[in-house]
Design a protein around this motif. Structure first.
Motif, PDB file in Angstrom:
ATOM      1  N   ASN A  56       1.239  -1.502   0.078  1.00 24.59           N
ATOM      2  CA  ASN A  56      -0.215   0.679  -0.088  1.00 24.59           C
ATOM      3  C   ASN A  56       1.111   1.011   0.042  1.00 24.59           C
ATOM      4  O   ASN A  56       2.295   1.008   0.549  1.00 24.59           O
ATOM      5  CB  ASN A  56      -0.757  -0.109   1.263  1.00 24.59           C
ATOM      6  CG  ASN A  56      -1.528  -1.253   1.449  1.00 24.59           C
ATOM      7  OD1 ASN A  56      -0.897  -2.216   2.464  1.00 24.59           O
ATOM      8  ND2 ASN A  56      -3.017  -1.534   0.658  1.00 24.59           N
ATOM      9  N   PRO A  57       0.297   2.411  -0.432  1.00 21.75           N
ATOM     10  CA  PRO A  57       1.213   3.711  -0.707  1.00 21.75           C
ATOM     11  C   PRO A  57       1.629   3.639   1.040  1.00 21.75           C
ATOM     12  O   PRO A  57       1.047   4.019   2.156  1.00 21.75           O
ATOM     13  CB  PRO A  57      -0.017   4.499  -1.193  1.00 21.75           C
ATOM     14  CG  PRO A  57      -0.784   4.298  -1.622  1.00 21.75           C
ATOM     15  CD  PRO A  57      -1.013   2.904  -1.000  1.00 21.75           C
ATOM     16  N   SER A  58       2.909   4.786   0.776  1.00 23.42           N
ATOM     17  CA  SER A  58       2.965   5.030   2.177  1.00 23.42           C
ATOM     18  C   SER A  58       3.885   6.599   1.779  1.00 23.42           C
ATOM     19  O   SER A  58       4.731   6.632   0.811  1.00 23.42           O
ATOM     20  CB  SER A  58       4.585   4.089   3.034  1.00 23.42           C
ATOM     21  OG  SER A  58       4.751   4.885   4.243  1.00 23.42           O
ATOM     22  N   ARG A  60       5.166   8.556   4.916  1.00 22.08           N
ATOM     23  CA  ARG A  60       6.549   8.364   6.269  1.00 22.08           C
ATOM     24  C   ARG A  60       7.185   6.615   6.213  1.00 22.08           C
ATOM     25  O   ARG A  60       8.410   7.067   6.518  1.00 22.08           O
ATOM     26  CB  ARG A  60       5.433   9.250   7.286  1.00 22.08           C
ATOM     27  CG  ARG A  60       5.796  10.498   8.096  1.00 22.08           C
ATOM     28  CD  ARG A  60       3.735  10.689   7.867  1.00 22.08           C
ATOM     29  NE  ARG A  60       2.881   9.887   7.068  1.00 22.08           N
ATOM     30  CZ  ARG A  60       3.237  11.320   6.230  1.00 22.08           C
ATOM     31  NH1 ARG A  60       3.036  12.314   6.057  1.00 22.08           N
ATOM     32  NH2 ARG A  60       2.004  10.242   4.578  1.00 22.08           N
ATOM     33  N   THR A  61       5.911   5.913   5.964  1.00 19.06           N
ATOM     34  CA  THR A  61       6.849   4.598   6.374  1.00 19.06           C
ATOM     35  C   THR A  61       7.868   4.883   6.158  1.00 19.06           C
ATOM     36  O   THR A  61       9.287   3.447   6.395  1.00 19.06           O
ATOM     37  CB  THR A  61       6.002   4.138   7.290  1.00 19.06           C
ATOM     38  OG1 THR A  61       4.474   4.387   7.630  1.00 19.06           O
ATOM     39  CG2 THR A  61       6.283   2.809   7.846  1.00 19.06           C
ATOM     40  N   ARG A  62       7.412   4.523   4.907  1.00 20.40           N
ATOM     41  CA  ARG A  62       8.468   4.236   3.864  1.00 20.40           C
ATOM     42  C   ARG A  62      10.435   4.765   3.632  1.00 20.40           C
ATOM     43  O   ARG A  62      11.575   4.403   3.618  1.00 20.40           O
ATOM     44  CB  ARG A  62       8.228   4.453   2.468  1.00 20.40           C
ATOM     45  CG  ARG A  62       9.140   4.181   0.917  1.00 20.40           C
ATOM     46  CD  ARG A  62       8.498   3.693  -0.712  1.00 20.40           C
ATOM     47  NE  ARG A  62       9.729   3.753  -1.488  1.00 20.40           N
ATOM     48  CZ  ARG A  62       9.158   3.466  -2.612  1.00 20.40           C
ATOM     49  NH1 ARG A  62       7.928   3.270  -2.696  1.00 20.40           N
ATOM     50  NH2 ARG A  62      10.142   3.401  -3.218  1.00 20.40           N
ATOM     51  N   LEU A 152       5.200  -2.689   9.089  1.00 22.78           N
ATOM     52  CA  LEU A 152       5.164  -1.451   8.923  1.00 22.78           C
ATOM     53  C   LEU A 152       3.193  -0.891   8.580  1.00 22.78           C
ATOM     54  O   LEU A 152       3.271   0.408   8.118  1.00 22.78           O
ATOM     55  CB  LEU A 152       5.957  -1.185   7.200  1.00 22.78           C
ATOM     56  CG  LEU A 152       6.915  -1.703   7.505  1.00 22.78           C
ATOM     57  CD1 LEU A 152       7.447  -1.859   6.369  1.00 22.78           C
ATOM     58  CD2 LEU A 152       8.182  -0.401   8.663  1.00 22.78           C
ATOM     59  N   GLU A 153       2.577  -1.332   9.312  1.00 18.37           N
ATOM     60  CA  GLU A 153       1.230  -1.302   9.174  1.00 18.37           C
ATOM     61  C   GLU A 153       0.440  -2.660   8.577  1.00 18.37           C
ATOM     62  O   GLU A 153       0.518  -2.732   7.786  1.00 18.37           O
ATOM     63  CB  GLU A 153       0.457  -0.128   8.887  1.00 18.37           C
ATOM     64  CG  GLU A 153      -0.243  -0.039   9.183  1.00 18.37           C
ATOM     65  CD  GLU A 153      -1.892   1.877   8.498  1.00 18.37           C
ATOM     66  OE1 GLU A 153      -0.985   2.407   8.431  1.00 18.37           O
ATOM     67  OE2 GLU A 153      -3.044   1.400   8.958  1.00 18.37           O
ATOM     68  N   SER A 154      -0.423  -2.763   9.718  1.00 18.27           N
ATOM     69  CA  SER A 154      -1.034  -4.138   9.045  1.00 18.27           C
ATOM     70  C   SER A 154      -2.480  -3.922   9.607  1.00 18.27           C
ATOM     71  O   SER A 154      -3.021  -2.472   9.633  1.00 18.27           O
ATOM     72  CB  SER A 154      -0.721  -5.262   9.657  1.00 18.27           C
ATOM     73  OG  SER A 154      -0.801  -4.633  11.327  1.00 18.27           O
ATOM     74  N   HIS A 301      -1.706  13.541  14.782  1.00 15.86           N
ATOM     75  CA  HIS A 301      -2.164  12.879  14.189  1.00 15.86           C
ATOM     76  C   HIS A 301      -0.292  12.245  13.235  1.00 15.86           C
ATOM     77  O   HIS A 301      -0.021  13.114  13.081  1.00 15.86           O
ATOM     78  CB  HIS A 301      -2.669  14.179  13.065  1.00 15.86           C
ATOM     79  CG  HIS A 301      -3.845  13.015  11.712  1.00 15.86           C
ATOM     80  ND1 HIS A 301      -3.167  12.519  10.953  1.00 15.86           N
ATOM     81  CD2 HIS A 301      -5.423  13.283  11.893  1.00 15.86           C
ATOM     82  CE1 HIS A 301      -4.230  11.716  10.327  1.00 15.86           C
ATOM     83  NE2 HIS A 301      -5.338  12.322  10.636  1.00 15.86           N
ATOM     84  N   CYS A 302      -1.191  11.108  12.947  1.00 17.17           N
ATOM     85  CA  CYS A 302      -0.739  10.263  11.879  1.00 17.17           C
ATOM     86  C   CYS A 302       0.413  10.675  11.281  1.00 17.17           C
ATOM     87  O   CYS A 302       1.599  10.703  11.133  1.00 17.17           O
ATOM     88  CB  CYS A 302      -0.872   8.733  12.279  1.00 17.17           C
ATOM     89  SG  CYS A 302      -2.230   8.132  10.895  1.00 17.17           S
ATOM     90  N   LEU A 303      -0.999  11.289  10.355  1.00 17.15           N
ATOM     91  CA  LEU A 303      -0.746  11.678   8.612  1.00 17.15           C
ATOM     92  C   LEU A 303      -0.586  10.295   8.349  1.00 17.15           C
ATOM     93  O   LEU A 303      -0.417   9.390   8.031  1.00 17.15           O
ATOM     94  CB  LEU A 303       1.023  13.112   8.881  1.00 17.15           C
ATOM     95  CG  LEU A 303       0.464  13.877   9.918  1.00 17.15           C
ATOM     96  CD1 LEU A 303       2.387  14.255   9.391  1.00 17.15           C
ATOM     97  CD2 LEU A 303      -0.518  14.183   9.431  1.00 17.15           C
TER      98      LEU A 303
HETATM   99  N1   CP Z   1       1.750   7.425   9.147  1.00 17.28           N
HETATM  100  C1   CP Z   1       2.625   6.636   8.404  1.00 17.28           C
HETATM  101  O1   CP Z   1       2.338   5.743   8.190  1.00 17.28           O
HETATM  102  O2   CP Z   1       2.068   7.557   7.223  1.00 17.28           O
HETATM  103  P1   CP Z   1       2.809   6.795   5.725  1.00 17.28           P
HETATM  104  O3   CP Z   1       1.548   6.282   5.443  1.00 17.28           O
HETATM  105  O4   CP Z   1       3.298   7.737   5.370  1.00 17.28           O
HETATM  106  O5   CP Z   1       3.799   5.860   6.003  1.00 17.28           O
END
Ligand code: CP
Length: 344
Positions: A56-58, A60-62, A152-154, A301-303
């Motif tokens: 999935n898109p990212s 910050r995490t990427r 990295l987010e599930s 906010h996580c953004l």
């Molecule tokens: N907060 C967060 O995980 O941002 P991204 O989706 O841009 O990685």
């Protein structure tokens, strides 16, 4: 190499924050702050490598994960399955006669032979609640890996985000987070979003001993199992967890407002009804007037965030907003996690 000699069940992962013992989790928060304040405090053994798979898109995490690996002197490869990499099949026993050219068993099996650690982002399906709630895809991925895995987010959690959030809260309140009032507020959003960040933010605030209120419209309660774990954390830390459908009342005396949109269980059970209900809830938006009802609360906010839909410019551009601190701490948290997994 140490990780290769371990059986799968012995591997240390960073996948489910509730699997991480409290002492280790608090050490990770401190390690995140050390990486921020002291810079290059630790380097891994030479030659370490990470494959980062983004389904999935990212933003910050990427970027923070790739940069963290580079700054630690290791190597990262970012992969987008289906974009320059074969699309993966996940289902056991399926006849792979569709678009998916490679099964997750082989893909993760091969990457485990090349890399010391794998990171993966796989959002919630938003169609199968039990699959998402039980983290079936993430567990399939972990089960196929013979090296540590970083979430990295599930579907149901974002532990790297919440580690950065914890560090931000500890730093903001000089370590004195206990009894601070933390309001996790649902907000309107044009899409029904997953619950991962909300779940992780709730667990984090409870783990830090805060007085937590989940403010959400009726029908948008978080998963009862996650609420129960948060209650357990609050009991252990001397904090509290309550729910309210009255945003204005929840904000009184708040020290932190953490805004997040989520589709909730109704979004799975009846997406059309959820969409109609959500479209009547546009006033669940964090405005300057709402912030003035608080105890000079910090805004989190996580953004990414939709300006003037989720939160007004006045709040995001004001002195109370610490969303960029949260985002910066993602970089330091990534390093803390790699140290946790790699330190010998
Ligand atoms: N907060 C967060 O995980 O941002 P991204 O989706 O841009 O990685």
């Amino acid at each position: 190499m140490e990780t290769i000699t371990k059986t799968r069940s012995q591997l240390r992962h960073f996948v489910d924050e509730t699997d991480i013992p409290n002492g280790d989790w608090l050490d990770l928060v401190q390690s995140t702050l050390e990486h921020r304040t002291l810079g290059h405090v630790w380097h891994p053994p030479v030659g370490r490598s990470v494959a980062l798979l983004f389904f999935n898109p990212s933003l910050r995490t990427r970027t923070s994960a790739e940069l963290a690996v580079t700054q630690l002197g290791a190597h990262a490869t970012v992969l987008q399955p289906g974009v320059g990499v074969w699309p993966f099949a996940f289902t056991e026993g399926e006849a792979m006669d569709g678009n998916e050219a490679e099964h997750i068993r082989e893909a993760v099996g091969v990457l485990s032979r090349y890399y010391d650690t794998l990171g993966v982002r796989m959002f919630a399906s938003m169609t199968d609640y039990n699959q998402d709630r039980n983290e079936v895809l993430m567990q399939t991925f972990v089960g196929a890996s013979s090296v540590p895995v970083i979430n990295l987010e599930s579907a149901f959690s974002h532990p790297g985000q919440s580690l950065a959030d914890a560090a931000t809260l500890v730093d903001t309140f000089d370590g004195d987070t206990k009894a601070k009032k933390f309001v996790l507020t649902w907000t309107y959003h044009p899409k029904a979003l997953p619950m991962a960040v909300a779940n992780s933010a709730l667990l984090t605030a409870a783990r830090l001993g805060m007085e937590v209120t989940v403010a959400r419209p009726r029908g948008y309660g978080l998963d009862p199992g996650v609420m129960a774990v948060a209650q357990d954390y609050a009991q252990a830390t001397g904090g509290s967890v309550t729910e309210s459908d009255d945003l204005q009342a929840s904000l009184a005396d708040a020290d932190v407002i953490y805004a997040k949109a989520w589709g909730g269980m109704l979004g799975y059970a009846d997406p059309k009804a959820e969409s109609e209900r959500r479209s009547s809830l546009t006033d669940w938006r964090v405005t300057g007037d709402l912030m003035r009802r608080t105890n000079q609360a910090r805004f989190m906010h996580c953004l990414p965030v939709r300006r003037n839909v989720v939160v007004d410019d006045e709040v995001l551009d004001g002195r109370s907003a610490i969303h960029l601190d949260q985002a910066e701490n993602r970089l330091h948290a990534q390093k803390a996690v790699l140290q946790y997994l790699w330190q010998e």
